[in-house]
Design an enzyme around this catalytic site. Structure first.
Site, PDB file in Angstrom:
ATOM      1  N   SER A 151       0.762  -1.205   0.023  1.00  0.00           N
ATOM      2  CA  SER A 151      -0.113  -0.037  -0.002  1.00  0.00           C
ATOM      3  C   SER A 151       0.759   1.175   0.080  1.00  0.00           C
ATOM      4  O   SER A 151       0.528   2.377  -0.171  1.00  0.00           O
ATOM      5  CB  SER A 151      -0.890  -0.055   1.277  1.00  0.00           C
ATOM      6  OG  SER A 151      -0.070  -0.077   2.279  1.00  0.00           O
TER       7      SER A 151
ATOM      8  N   TYR B  31      -4.164   1.056   3.540  1.00  0.00           N
ATOM      9  CA  TYR B  31      -5.270  -0.185   2.973  1.00  0.00           C
ATOM     10  C   TYR B  31      -6.079  -0.736   4.416  1.00  0.00           C
ATOM     11  O   TYR B  31      -6.932  -1.254   4.179  1.00  0.00           O
ATOM     12  CB  TYR B  31      -4.534  -1.304   2.471  1.00  0.00           C
ATOM     13  CG  TYR B  31      -3.992  -1.291   0.920  1.00  0.00           C
ATOM     14  CD1 TYR B  31      -4.308   0.102   0.227  1.00  0.00           C
ATOM     15  CD2 TYR B  31      -3.483  -2.404   0.085  1.00  0.00           C
ATOM     16  CE1 TYR B  31      -4.051   0.216  -0.983  1.00  0.00           C
ATOM     17  CE2 TYR B  31      -3.312  -2.423  -1.022  1.00  0.00           C
ATOM     18  CZ  TYR B  31      -3.460  -0.751  -1.899  1.00  0.00           C
ATOM     19  OH  TYR B  31      -3.080  -0.882  -3.007  1.00  0.00           O
ATOM     20  N   GLY B  32      -5.239  -0.483   5.423  1.00  0.00           N
ATOM     21  CA  GLY B  32      -5.561  -0.923   6.667  1.00  0.00           C
ATOM     22  C   GLY B  32      -6.861  -0.927   7.324  1.00  0.00           C
ATOM     23  O   GLY B  32      -7.619  -1.582   7.812  1.00  0.00           O
TER      24      GLY B  32
ATOM     25  N   ASN C 270       0.451  -7.044   4.126  1.00  0.00           N
ATOM     26  CA  ASN C 270      -0.404  -7.763   4.891  1.00  0.00           C
ATOM     27  C   ASN C 270      -1.966  -7.876   4.670  1.00  0.00           C
ATOM     28  O   ASN C 270      -2.339  -8.847   4.554  1.00  0.00           O
ATOM     29  CB  ASN C 270      -0.156  -7.902   6.479  1.00  0.00           C
ATOM     30  CG  ASN C 270       1.066  -8.502   6.866  1.00  0.00           C
ATOM     31  OD1 ASN C 270       1.297  -9.491   7.372  1.00  0.00           O
ATOM     32  ND2 ASN C 270       2.192  -7.808   6.610  1.00  0.00           N
ATOM     33  N   THR C 271      -2.266  -6.578   4.604  1.00  0.00           N
ATOM     34  CA  THR C 271      -3.896  -6.581   4.421  1.00  0.00           C
ATOM     35  C   THR C 271      -4.180  -6.762   3.195  1.00  0.00           C
ATOM     36  O   THR C 271      -5.435  -7.510   3.027  1.00  0.00           O
ATOM     37  CB  THR C 271      -4.311  -4.732   4.615  1.00  0.00           C
ATOM     38  OG1 THR C 271      -3.625  -4.303   5.943  1.00  0.00           O
ATOM     39  CG2 THR C 271      -5.717  -4.503   4.625  1.00  0.00           C
TER      40      THR C 271
ATOM     41  N   HIS D  55       4.892  -2.779   8.644  1.00  0.00           N
ATOM     42  CA  HIS D  55       5.562  -1.593   9.163  1.00  0.00           C
ATOM     43  C   HIS D  55       6.307  -1.952  10.601  1.00  0.00           C
ATOM     44  O   HIS D  55       6.884  -1.573  11.204  1.00  0.00           O
ATOM     45  CB  HIS D  55       4.582  -0.357   9.605  1.00  0.00           C
ATOM     46  CG  HIS D  55       4.351   0.429   8.398  1.00  0.00           C
ATOM     47  ND1 HIS D  55       3.725   0.034   7.421  1.00  0.00           N
ATOM     48  CD2 HIS D  55       4.662   1.661   7.947  1.00  0.00           C
ATOM     49  CE1 HIS D  55       3.463   0.895   6.495  1.00  0.00           C
ATOM     50  NE2 HIS D  55       4.130   1.995   7.058  1.00  0.00           N
TER      51      HIS D  55
HETATM   52  N1  DGL Z   1       0.973  -2.435   4.500  1.00  0.00           N
HETATM   53  C1  DGL Z   1      -0.100  -2.336   5.343  1.00  0.00           C
HETATM   54  C2  DGL Z   1      -0.231  -3.912   5.921  1.00  0.00           C
HETATM   55  O1  DGL Z   1       1.036  -4.786   5.820  1.00  0.00           O
HETATM   56  C3  DGL Z   1      -0.026  -1.425   6.442  1.00  0.00           C
HETATM   57  C4  DGL Z   1      -0.258  -0.039   6.040  1.00  0.00           C
HETATM   58  C5  DGL Z   1      -1.725   0.340   5.396  1.00  0.00           C
HETATM   59  O2  DGL Z   1      -2.557   0.283   6.265  1.00  0.00           O
HETATM   60  O3  DGL Z   1      -1.932   0.314   4.289  1.00  0.00           O
HETATM   61  O4  DGL Z   1      -1.162  -4.442   6.424  1.00  0.00           O
END
Ligand code: DGL
Length: 266
Positions: free
Chosen positions: A11, A42-43, A74-75, A186
């Site tokens: 994201s 994205y979360g 991950n999301t 993160h």
């Molecule tokens: N990259 C997102 C994750 O790993 C974290 C940041 C977001 O909420 O986009 O879930």
């Protein structure tokens, strides 16, 4: 096939922790990274929105001739992986399965905590993947929505980070979990503060290393791993590449190359 690049997306910036791990694990591979800075975070978004963004990015990476797409987010892994695998012709790998596998192997008391965004927690993707491997496991999930902005502001070492982490970790400590999955791009940046709060007896499962090892095993098994040459990294962002480059400096050691702008066809 061996010379084709690997596509990696997130994201935004956080997936650079995974890009870094891939670069360490597969030093001969060319890597293309896409950070969807126009649509982050994205979360806190719906599954439909996360799937739409993920598909647009995967199509762009596919058009660049990648041999594998790694969903570093991950999301997006939790919410869009199945749809990506249905609609994209190159193999797609997410972070959930390798993280769940590692946690199931690591835990001695069968108590596992999953830290993630609200979207990842709501999807139940980690508990489902862990229970497939360890049906007796007792799992708790903790959404940590303040962790992402803390990392992006480079506040990981400030007292505020510890105060917030202590709040989130209270349930985790109470659960008796001996294994904690850092289920968000993160969170590996916050390892020192989490380690301080949880203590040495708790294992922190970092999705970056586990995913990079799984990607190497996957390419090697298919005879598609690049065996020579120094791999290069190409970076794209869907908005404000200059800001991406500046913040990337907090997450990545070493010099950040040029970041190109690529608006998504949504
Ligand atoms: N990259 C997102 C994750 O790993 C974290 C940041 C977001 O909420 O986009 O879930």
């Amino acid at each position: 096939m061996k010379k084709q690049p690997i596509g990696v997306f997130d994201s935004g910036l956080g997936g650079l922790t995974i890009l870094n791990a891939l670069h360490r694990e597969l030093p001969h591979e060319d890597l293309i990274y896409f950070g969807d800075t126009a649509n982050v975070p994205y979360g806190s978004k719906s599954k439909a929105a996360v799937t739409k963004f993920s598909l647009a990015i995967a199509r762009f990476l596919e058009s660049l001739g990648v041999k594998l797409i790694v969903v570093a987010c991950n999301t997006a892994s939790a919410q869009a992986l199945a749809e990506l695998r249905r609609r994209i012709s190159v193999p797609v790998m997410g972070v959930i399965e390798p993280g769940a596998e590692r946690a199931a192997q690591t835990s001695r008391n069968g108590r596992i905590a999953v830290l993630g965004t609200e979207g990842t927690v709501k999807s139940n993707a980690y508990p489902k993947a862990i229970l497939k491997r360890s049906p007796q496991a007792r799992i708790i999930q903790q959404a940590c929505p303040l962790f992402v902005p803390l990392v992006e502001e480079n506040w990981g070492k400030k007292p505020a980070a510890e105060l917030i982490a202590r709040e989130y970790m209270a349930r985790v400590q109470k659960s008796g979990a001996d294994t904690v999955i850092l289920g968000c791009t993160h969170y590996p940046i916050l390892k020192p503060v989490l380690r301080k709060i949880l203590g040495k007896h708790v294992t922190l499962v970092d999705s970056a290393d586990t995913l990079a090892q799984a990607a190497r095993a996957f390419l090697t098994a298919r005879g598609q791993a690049a065996a020579q040459g120094k791999g290069c990294v190409r970076l794209y962002a869907s908005d404000d590449p200059a800001r991406f480059k500046r913040l990337a400096g907090y997450l990545l050691p070493g010099k950040i190359g040029a970041v190109r702008l690529k608006k998504l066809d949504l």
